[in-house]
Design an enzyme around this catalytic site. Structure first.
Site, PDB file in Angstrom:
ATOM      1  CE  LYS A  17       0.726   1.140   4.595  1.00  0.00           C
ATOM      2  NZ  LYS A  17       1.509   2.289   5.077  1.00  0.00           N
ATOM      3  CG  ASP A 152      -1.236  -0.083   8.276  1.00  0.00           C
ATOM      4  OD1 ASP A 152      -1.985   0.813   8.690  1.00  0.00           O
ATOM      5  OD2 ASP A 152      -0.044   0.086   7.976  1.00  0.00           O
TER       6      ASP A 152
HETATM    7  O1  C5P Z   1      -0.309  -1.408  14.939  1.00  0.00           O
HETATM    8  P1  C5P Z   1       1.093  -1.604  14.505  1.00  0.00           P
HETATM    9  O2  C5P Z   1       1.720  -2.835  15.099  1.00  0.00           O
HETATM   10  O3  C5P Z   1       1.289  -1.521  13.039  1.00  0.00           O
HETATM   11  O4  C5P Z   1       1.876  -0.367  15.104  1.00  0.00           O
HETATM   12  C1  C5P Z   1       3.271  -0.348  15.268  1.00  0.00           C
HETATM   13  C2  C5P Z   1       3.624   0.790  16.207  1.00  0.00           C
HETATM   14  O5  C5P Z   1       3.361   2.057  15.586  1.00  0.00           O
HETATM   15  C3  C5P Z   1       2.791   0.823  17.480  1.00  0.00           C
HETATM   16  O6  C5P Z   1       3.381   0.029  18.486  1.00  0.00           O
HETATM   17  C4  C5P Z   1       2.800   2.288  17.852  1.00  0.00           C
HETATM   18  O7  C5P Z   1       4.002   2.623  18.507  1.00  0.00           O
HETATM   19  C5  C5P Z   1       2.819   2.982  16.505  1.00  0.00           C
HETATM   20  N1  C5P Z   1       1.481   3.388  16.050  1.00  0.00           N
HETATM   21  C6  C5P Z   1       0.866   4.476  16.664  1.00  0.00           C
HETATM   22  N2  C5P Z   1      -0.378   4.856  16.241  1.00  0.00           N
HETATM   23  C7  C5P Z   1      -0.998   4.212  15.223  1.00  0.00           C
HETATM   24  C8  C5P Z   1      -0.391   3.122  14.577  1.00  0.00           C
HETATM   25  C9  C5P Z   1       0.852   2.743  15.023  1.00  0.00           C
HETATM   26  O8  C5P Z   1       1.419   5.083  17.574  1.00  0.00           O
HETATM   27  N3  C5P Z   1      -2.207   4.615  14.828  1.00  0.00           N
END
Ligand code: C5P
Length: 309
Positions: A17, A152
């Protein structure tokens, strides 16, 4: 899309993406950030095969993952640190299925690039596990699991451009959108998502109520331009709030910005938390020409692709 089908095994492409728009509206109590982002799936794919494995009486079947990678995708774990394994373990646990799975993952999407490869693989694993294990859950049921796996993952179950809100897990699909001619560069340095959000929190200017209002307008206008098939104006609405934060961690952001500025793209910016950077070109030939020049400049891995529209 199905590549090959028999009774036992399913194989599918898992697209990358790009974030055409990403605004951070504030920090949340759970440590995440409140987002508004517009993402499009693109024609750069991993592929994933899942074959069901029988279980011994009273035991869960094994979940076995092998990964074949290309440049930019090395060092990918094959145990439950991999989101594909976690996705199938979660699906099995929640559905009560006892079967195992043999998974083959062919990686082409560079990791730690903001291209969503791991999340797309996880979404595809949920869909394939759902099929080969005969669970037959609805997309809504799978979407609930997706949100637990990563911000995502839900987006990739929608198979279309979408505006995503909340942590990223609330998905408003846009349906059919204009074709875009895209050139992506993954520089040699990678960036970690959590690190980029931490860097954002250190920057003086963060999302506030006024930004929230502007964000709603921009994202709606960008979505309308894509749906109308008139993307020539998208530079007016494209933006990525994480770009300045990523630039404090990697010199490649500013470097790629100034390189893309030479080439008359409709717009160009970082995708997600980076480190990949992309330009929206005027037509297919413009994209091919730009990709050739960038490859000669040795800025990293270069891809000329279209969105899945
Ligand atoms: O959800 P995901 O594992 O992809 O997120 C990785 C990191 O990115 C999270 O641990 C967080 O620190 C940060 N993040 C965030 N806010 C979001 C998505 C991700 O702070 N909306």
């Amino acid at each position: 899309m199905n590549l090959r089908q028999n009774e036992q095994q399913r194989t599918r492409h898992a697209p990358a993406k790009l974030n055409l728009f990403l605004e951070v509206l504030g920090q949340r109590d759970d440590g995440y950030h409140e987002l508004e982002t517009l993402m499009v799936p693109i024609g750069l794919y991993d592929s994933l095969s899942v074959e069901p494995l029988a279980a011994d009486a009273g035991q869960l079947g094994n979940i076995e993952l092998t990964v074949r990678g290309s440049e930019g995708t090395t060092g990918i774990p094959t145990d439950s640190r991999n989101l594909v394994v976690r996705a199938l373990e979660l699906l099995r646990q929640r559905s009560g299925c006892g079967l195992g799975a043999r998974i083959e993952l062919v990686k082409r999407i560079p990791s730690a690039a903001g291209l969503g490869g791991g999340s797309s693989d996880a979404a595809t694993a949920l869909e394939l596990g759902n099929q080969v294990w005969g669970i037959d859950w609805s997309r809504e049921q799978l979407t609930e699991l997706a949100a637990e796996l990563g911000s995502d993952v839900s987006f990739f179950l929608a198979h279309a451009a979408a505006i995503c809100r909340g942590r990223g897990e609330r998905v408003e699909s846009l349906g059919a959108t204009a074709p875009l001619h895209l050139v992506i560069v993954k520089p040699p340095a990678s960036l970690g998502t959590a690190e980029v959000y931490r860097a954002l929190d250190q920057l003086p200017c963060e999302g506030n109520a006024a930004d929230a209002g502007r964000s709603l307008q921009s994202v709606a206008r960008l979505a309308a331009a894509l749906q109308r098939g008139t993307p020539t104006q998208i530079n007016r609405w494209m933006a990525n709030r994480l770009e300045a934060a990523a630039a404090t961690l990697s010199p490649w952001v500013v470097r790629l910005k100034s390189i893309f500025a030479e080439f008359d793209c409709l717009a160009h910016q970082l995708t997600g938390s980076g480190s990949a950077y992309f330009g929206v070109c005027r037509h297919a030939q413009h994209a091919r020409r730009l990709a050739t020049i960038l490859r000669m400049r040795q800025v990293g891995l270069v891809y000329a692709v279209r969105n899945c529209h």
